[in-house]
Design a protein around this motif. Structure first.
Motif: not given
Length: 207
Positions: A182-186
């Motif tokens: 759920e972070f949506g990537g770095a």
């Protein structure tokens, strides 16, 4: 739960008073008996490896200034001159109104040692891990990337959280993998660095 040795300890730091509190485990990690010393910022920094001391001081200054959560991977030298690699993770400590009053967290000794106790921990963990190996490996990989630590060190961190939270290792791994998704990537800077690595890693020497 996996029966690993206690290589973790807790701490608290009050911003207004600039006051530290160590658990007995953190004191022992630095080479002190319970209650032998009163921890201070000066004492804490004095135990940092000279090459890491500046970075830790900067992190502490950021915590004092902003009260933000933090993590730091560095080396400490105990009173006997033995070096330990530690991961320190701190979160915000809040009062009843929600105001930040300090930071609280853990020291995790991630020194690479594979003694008998560590091997016993691995042996005990393997039977219950077979069905969930893929999830555990994914969780381990996430911890490795975020903290810049080895596979063994990442596994130790997961075992620590499993014990501290009384959560089965496979369940903890599943929840962590789902949450990371759920972070949506770095962030952009990290993605850019990884883009370059992905496009050039084939040119690296054979391992």
């Amino acid at each position: 739960m996996v029966p690993v040795p206690r290589r973790t300890g807790s701490f608290r730091f009050w911003l207004a008073e600039q006051r530290w509190e160590w658990s007995d485990e953190v004191a022992a990690l630095h080479g002190y008996a319970p209650g032998e010393v009163e921890p201070t910022t000066e004492l804490l920094l004095g135990h940092k490896h000279p090459e890491d001391r500046g970075g830790v001081a900067d992190t502490l200054a950021m915590v004092v200034s902003t009260g933000a959560p933090f993590s730091s991977r560095h080396r400490i030298i105990d009173t006997a001159g033995q070096m330990h690699h530690v991961l320190v993770v701190g979160d915000q400590m809040l009062d009843d109104t929600g105001a930040v009053t300090g930071t609280t967290g853990y020291y995790i000794d991630i020194t690479d040692t594979l003694g008998e106790e560590r091997q016993d921990a691995l042996d005990a963990a393997i039977p219950g891990m077979v069905a969930a190996r893929e999830l555990i490996e994914q969780a381990k990989g996430a911890v490795m990337v975020i903290y810049g630590i080895s596979a063994e060190q990442a596994f130790r961190v997961l075992i620590w959280r499993s014990q501290e939270t009384n959560t089965k290792l496979r369940d903890l791994a599943a929840k962590l993998v789902a949450a990371v998704g759920e972070f949506g990537g770095a962030e952009t800077a990290t993605r850019t660095r990884f883009d370059h690595l992905l496009l050039t890693v084939h040119e690296w020497p054979e391992l």
